[in-house]
Design a protein around this motif. Structure first.
Motif, PDB file in Angstrom:
ATOM      1  N   LEU A 122       0.805  -1.223   0.000  1.00  0.00           N
ATOM      2  CA  LEU A 122       0.000   0.000   0.000  1.00  0.00           C
ATOM      3  C   LEU A 122       0.840   1.275   0.000  1.00  0.00           C
ATOM      4  CD1 LEU A 122      -2.643  -1.240   2.595  1.00  0.00           C
ATOM      5  CD2 LEU A 122      -2.979  -0.990   0.134  1.00  0.00           C
ATOM      6  N   GLY A 123       2.152   1.123  -0.068  1.00  0.00           N
ATOM      7  CA  GLY A 123       3.015   2.300  -0.145  1.00  0.00           C
ATOM      8  C   GLY A 123       3.168   3.044   1.167  1.00  0.00           C
ATOM      9  N   VAL A 124       3.078   2.317   2.295  1.00  0.00           N
ATOM     10  CA  VAL A 124       3.267   2.925   3.614  1.00  0.00           C
ATOM     11  C   VAL A 124       4.724   2.763   4.015  1.00  0.00           C
ATOM     12  CG1 VAL A 124       2.648   2.808   6.062  1.00  0.00           C
ATOM     13  CG2 VAL A 124       0.890   2.507   4.303  1.00  0.00           C
ATOM     14  N   ASP A 125       5.387   3.850   4.359  1.00  0.00           N
ATOM     15  CA  ASP A 125       6.815   3.829   4.682  1.00  0.00           C
ATOM     16  C   ASP A 125       7.051   3.168   6.038  1.00  0.00           C
ATOM     17  OD1 ASP A 125       9.503   4.226   4.971  1.00  0.00           O
ATOM     18  OD2 ASP A 125       9.399   6.403   5.179  1.00  0.00           O
ATOM     19  N   ASN A 126       7.643   1.989   6.021  1.00  0.00           N
ATOM     20  CA  ASN A 126       7.975   1.293   7.271  1.00  0.00           C
ATOM     21  C   ASN A 126       9.478   1.100   7.431  1.00  0.00           C
ATOM     22  OD1 ASN A 126       8.305  -0.564   5.215  1.00  0.00           O
ATOM     23  ND2 ASN A 126       7.511  -2.302   6.391  1.00  0.00           N
ATOM     24  N   SER A 127      10.251   2.000   6.803  1.00  0.00           N
ATOM     25  CA  SER A 127      11.706   1.872   6.815  1.00  0.00           C
ATOM     26  C   SER A 127      12.287   2.004   8.219  1.00  0.00           C
ATOM     27  CB  SER A 127      12.338   2.928   5.891  1.00  0.00           C
ATOM     28  OG  SER A 127      11.939   4.236   6.284  1.00  0.00           O
ATOM     29  N   GLY A 128      11.554   2.652   9.142  1.00  0.00           N
ATOM     30  CA  GLY A 128      12.059   2.815  10.505  1.00  0.00           C
ATOM     31  C   GLY A 128      11.735   1.638  11.401  1.00  0.00           C
ATOM     32  N   ARG A 129      11.138   0.589  10.851  1.00  0.00           N
ATOM     33  CA  ARG A 129      10.714  -0.543  11.669  1.00  0.00           C
ATOM     34  C   ARG A 129      11.758  -1.653  11.645  1.00  0.00           C
ATOM     35  NH1 ARG A 129       6.345  -5.233  10.992  1.00  0.00           N
ATOM     36  NH2 ARG A 129       5.373  -5.219  13.062  1.00  0.00           N
ATOM     37  N   THR A 130      12.818  -1.504  12.425  1.00  0.00           N
ATOM     38  CA  THR A 130      13.827  -2.553  12.532  1.00  0.00           C
ATOM     39  C   THR A 130      13.421  -3.577  13.581  1.00  0.00           C
ATOM     40  OG1 THR A 130      15.064  -1.162  14.080  1.00  0.00           O
ATOM     41  CG2 THR A 130      15.703  -1.056  11.760  1.00  0.00           C
ATOM     42  N   LEU A 131      12.732  -3.133  14.629  1.00  0.00           N
ATOM     43  CA  LEU A 131      12.176  -4.005  15.647  1.00  0.00           C
ATOM     44  C   LEU A 131      10.691  -3.696  15.795  1.00  0.00           C
ATOM     45  CD1 LEU A 131      14.885  -3.851  18.476  1.00  0.00           C
ATOM     46  CD2 LEU A 131      14.394  -5.824  17.018  1.00  0.00           C
ATOM     47  N   HIS A 132       9.931  -4.663  16.291  1.00  0.00           N
ATOM     48  CA  HIS A 132       8.518  -4.404  16.561  1.00  0.00           C
ATOM     49  C   HIS A 132       8.399  -3.508  17.788  1.00  0.00           C
ATOM     50  CE1 HIS A 132       6.453  -7.752  14.134  1.00  0.00           C
ATOM     51  NE2 HIS A 132       7.721  -7.704  13.758  1.00  0.00           N
ATOM     52  N   GLY A 133       7.516  -2.538  17.711  1.00  0.00           N
ATOM     53  CA  GLY A 133       7.198  -1.686  18.845  1.00  0.00           C
ATOM     54  C   GLY A 133       5.724  -1.359  18.778  1.00  0.00           C
ATOM     55  N   ALA A 134       5.032  -1.396  19.918  1.00  0.00           N
ATOM     56  CA  ALA A 134       3.578  -1.272  19.902  1.00  0.00           C
ATOM     57  C   ALA A 134       3.107   0.054  19.317  1.00  0.00           C
ATOM     58  CB  ALA A 134       3.023  -1.465  21.314  1.00  0.00           C
ATOM     59  N   LEU A 135       3.720   1.171  19.722  1.00  0.00           N
ATOM     60  CA  LEU A 135       3.260   2.462  19.221  1.00  0.00           C
ATOM     61  C   LEU A 135       3.597   2.633  17.751  1.00  0.00           C
ATOM     62  CD1 LEU A 135       1.851   5.116  19.871  1.00  0.00           C
ATOM     63  CD2 LEU A 135       4.084   6.085  20.446  1.00  0.00           C
ATOM     64  N   LEU A 136       4.820   2.283  17.353  1.00  0.00           N
ATOM     65  CA  LEU A 136       5.209   2.394  15.951  1.00  0.00           C
ATOM     66  C   LEU A 136       4.318   1.522  15.076  1.00  0.00           C
ATOM     67  CD1 LEU A 136       7.042   3.218  13.593  1.00  0.00           C
ATOM     68  CD2 LEU A 136       8.599   1.372  14.263  1.00  0.00           C
ATOM     69  N   ASP A 137       4.059   0.302  15.525  1.00  0.00           N
ATOM     70  CA  ASP A 137       3.214  -0.599  14.733  1.00  0.00           C
ATOM     71  C   ASP A 137       1.784  -0.085  14.648  1.00  0.00           C
ATOM     72  OD1 ASP A 137       5.425  -2.120  14.422  1.00  0.00           O
ATOM     73  OD2 ASP A 137       4.708  -3.868  15.524  1.00  0.00           O
ATOM     74  N   ALA A 138       1.293   0.523  15.720  1.00  0.00           N
ATOM     75  CA  ALA A 138      -0.057   1.098  15.692  1.00  0.00           C
ATOM     76  C   ALA A 138      -0.114   2.269  14.714  1.00  0.00           C
ATOM     77  CB  ALA A 138      -0.466   1.550  17.090  1.00  0.00           C
ATOM     78  N   GLU A 139       0.943   3.074  14.668  1.00  0.00           N
ATOM     79  CA  GLU A 139       0.978   4.205  13.730  1.00  0.00           C
ATOM     80  C   GLU A 139       1.014   3.706  12.286  1.00  0.00           C
ATOM     81  OE1 GLU A 139       3.294   7.491  16.539  1.00  0.00           O
ATOM     82  OE2 GLU A 139       4.450   6.140  15.262  1.00  0.00           O
ATOM     83  N   LEU A 140       1.806   2.656  12.033  1.00  0.00           N
ATOM     84  CA  LEU A 140       1.848   2.072  10.689  1.00  0.00           C
ATOM     85  C   LEU A 140       0.498   1.468  10.324  1.00  0.00           C
ATOM     86  CD1 LEU A 140       5.337   0.285  10.772  1.00  0.00           C
ATOM     87  CD2 LEU A 140       4.742   2.345   9.488  1.00  0.00           C
TER      88      LEU A 140
END
Length: 238
Positions: A143-161
């Motif tokens: 879907l073209g969502v930038d997840n380049s900052g996701r090296t590890l799983h994190g609850a807040l980052l994953d919720a934002e993605l």
């Protein structure tokens, strides 16, 4: 007002039944499909170490969690934040299972008594993309969502993605929302949309010529033949 909370968790392992516990909760608020910035992010001291496989996924160590609060001390804050909202979760049974287990251990009611409903984006993605990988990373790529900052799983980052993924998955709903919510100018009466009386229009009828009628008849004959005479075309003609 449509209030939705995109939610994700991190845990010490895969099974709440076997004693694994919640160690991180990330929530992103969206009202009428717009992110508000009113997010909730909490870490919890689970009182146990993470399974090595889980630790490799989220990287949240027991030492880091040593001074964090226990889940039961934050229940009222979480309950108030989620009150009346519709939850959006990727693989909802997993996260809900851990949340409800923590509530049960604290002798509190299940989450269903707090929220208005749940949308599982994994179920949604499987219906939209059958046979394809539908992990959060796969959906971000698709879907073209930038997840380049996701090296590890994190609850807040994953919720934002996931919030971005959900908005893209349901992009077709935008037109409906615009139609339901007039602009300020329209609400103030500055813009009016004139009504149109369709009965004043005369529609031109273009009839099929002989060649087109014959071609249509040939197709019906072929269908009738291939079905062994089981079609109803001729009955309707009669």
């Amino acid at each position: 007002m449509s209030r939705q909370i995109i939610l994700d968790t991190e845990t010490t392992g895969l099974s709440a039944v076997d004693g694994d516990r919640l160690i991180e909760l990330g929530c992103v608020e969206m009202v009428n499909r717009k992110l508000t910035g009113n997010n909730l992010h909490l870490y919890f001291n689970a009182g146990r170490d993470s399974h090595p496989d889980a630790l490799r996924v989220h990287g949240i160590t027991t030492e880091f969690l040593a001074d964090k609060p226990r889940f039961e001390t934050k229940i009222d804050e979480i309950w108030e934040y989620l009150q009346g909202a519709e939850l959006i979760i990727h693989n909802a049974p997993f996260d809900l299972g851990f949340l409800n287990n923590e509530l049960k251990l604290a002798k509190r009611p299940p989450l269903t008594q707090c929220i208005s409903g749940v949308i599982d984006t994994l179920v949604m993605a499987k219906e939209m993309y059958p046979g394809k990988r539908n992990s959060l990373d796969s959906l971000c790529d698709r879907l073209g969502v930038d997840n380049s900052g996701r090296t590890l799983h994190g609850a807040l980052l994953d919720a934002e993605l996931l919030a971005d993924v959900y908005i893209n998955l349901t992009r077709g709903q935008d037109a409906l929302i615009v139609a339901e919510e007039p602009s300020e100018a329209e609400a103030a009466g500055a813009i009016t949309i004139p009504s149109v009386d369709l009965s004043t229009f005369k529609l031109q009828v273009v009839r099929a010529n002989e060649q087109e009628l014959q071609a249509h008849a040939d197709v019906l004959t072929q269908l009738d033949k291939s079905s062994g005479g089981k079609t109803v075309w001729r009955q309707l003609e009669a």
